[in-house]
Structure formats: structure tokens, C-alpha cells
Design an enzyme around this catalytic site. Sequence first.
Site, PDB file in Angstrom:
ATOM      1  N   VAL A   1       0.854  -1.189   0.000  1.00  0.00           N
ATOM      2  CA  VAL A   1       0.000   0.000   0.000  1.00  0.00           C
ATOM      3  C   VAL A   1       0.889   1.238   0.000  1.00  0.00           C
ATOM      4  O   VAL A   1       1.791   1.361   0.813  1.00  0.00           O
ATOM      5  CB  VAL A   1      -0.931  -0.002   1.236  1.00  0.00           C
ATOM      6  CG1 VAL A   1      -1.732   1.292   1.311  1.00  0.00           C
ATOM      7  CG2 VAL A   1      -1.859  -1.206   1.188  1.00  0.00           C
TER       8      VAL A   1
ATOM      9  N   GLU B   1       3.457 -22.655  27.653  1.00  0.00           N
ATOM     10  CA  GLU B   1       2.875 -23.837  27.004  1.00  0.00           C
ATOM     11  C   GLU B   1       3.940 -24.592  26.208  1.00  0.00           C
ATOM     12  O   GLU B   1       3.998 -25.821  26.242  1.00  0.00           O
ATOM     13  CB  GLU B   1       1.723 -23.437  26.082  1.00  0.00           C
ATOM     14  CG  GLU B   1       0.529 -22.843  26.782  1.00  0.00           C
ATOM     15  CD  GLU B   1      -0.290 -23.876  27.540  1.00  0.00           C
ATOM     16  OE1 GLU B   1      -0.058 -25.094  27.381  1.00  0.00           O
ATOM     17  OE2 GLU B   1      -1.175 -23.465  28.301  1.00  0.00           O
TER      18      GLU B   1
END
Length: 153
Positions: free
Chosen positions: A44, A134
Site C-alpha cells: 500500500v 505452554e
Amino acid sequence: MNHHMFQPLFYQVASGRIEPSNISFPFRKIFQQSRNTQFRMTDVREIDPANNKVITDEAEFTYDKLIIATGCKTNFFGNKELEGKAFGMKNTQEAISIRNHVLMTFEKLIIEKSRSDDGNWNIVIVGSGPTGVELAGAFAEMKKISSQEITRI
């Protein structure tokens, strides 16, 4: 990237518990039934909110609603040595790279019992918040299973 990635489960991919396809979906597939949605992957140059336009090198696009997904990347804080030796975990490919590296290392340690001292099993996780916790737990389980495998050989 031209696909949606469910980042909270990257640790599952990195530890080999799930396949990448379980958490990564192509945008075009997600929106294929939407007649009023366009997907463009481009650089962009300018956004003109007054006229609801996005200007790129290829074309100008008008919009009713605009979603900008800039993505993210790991910050190594300019440390080139760290960047060369550490793994990021911000996209599916990086999670796959971690998985492949760790699994191959564990396989080598199982085969080469003589090199399987405690130092070869160390994995350092920096950052990642709850995801790091985790991941550490998943790798601890992998280490336990792999070291049990060595004692059986």
C-alpha cells in the site's frame, strides 16, 4: 502472508502436537462465498479515508470497510548474533522450523546415546508469555519421553 493463522496454537505446531493446516487457513478460502469481499495482497502506498480509497502500485481500490492486517515479526533488538541462532514463532513457517529442528535434535540424541548428557537436552525459551509457558511444558514432555526412549536402547 495470504492466510489466517491462529497464533495461540503455534506452540502446538512447534511441539509436533498438531499439523499446521489445523490453524492456518487461506484467506481466499475463508471468503470464497462472500460476493462483496475482495482480497488483495500488495504494498500500500497511500490510504485516502476521505474517499474510501487504497492506493497501491498496481491499482486503486475503493472500499466500504477496510481491514488492515500488517502482521508481526520477531524483534531481535538489532542483535545479529541472536538473530542467527534463535527461532522466532510469529508465523506458521517459523513454528514448523522449530518443530523440525527440535524433533531432528531429539532423534539424533536418541540414536547417539553417548551424546545424550543433560546439556544436550537444554532448550531456552525467551519471551512468548503464556505461549512460552505452554511451549516449555510441551518440550518438557517431549524430553521426558525421548530420554525414556534412550534408556530402553
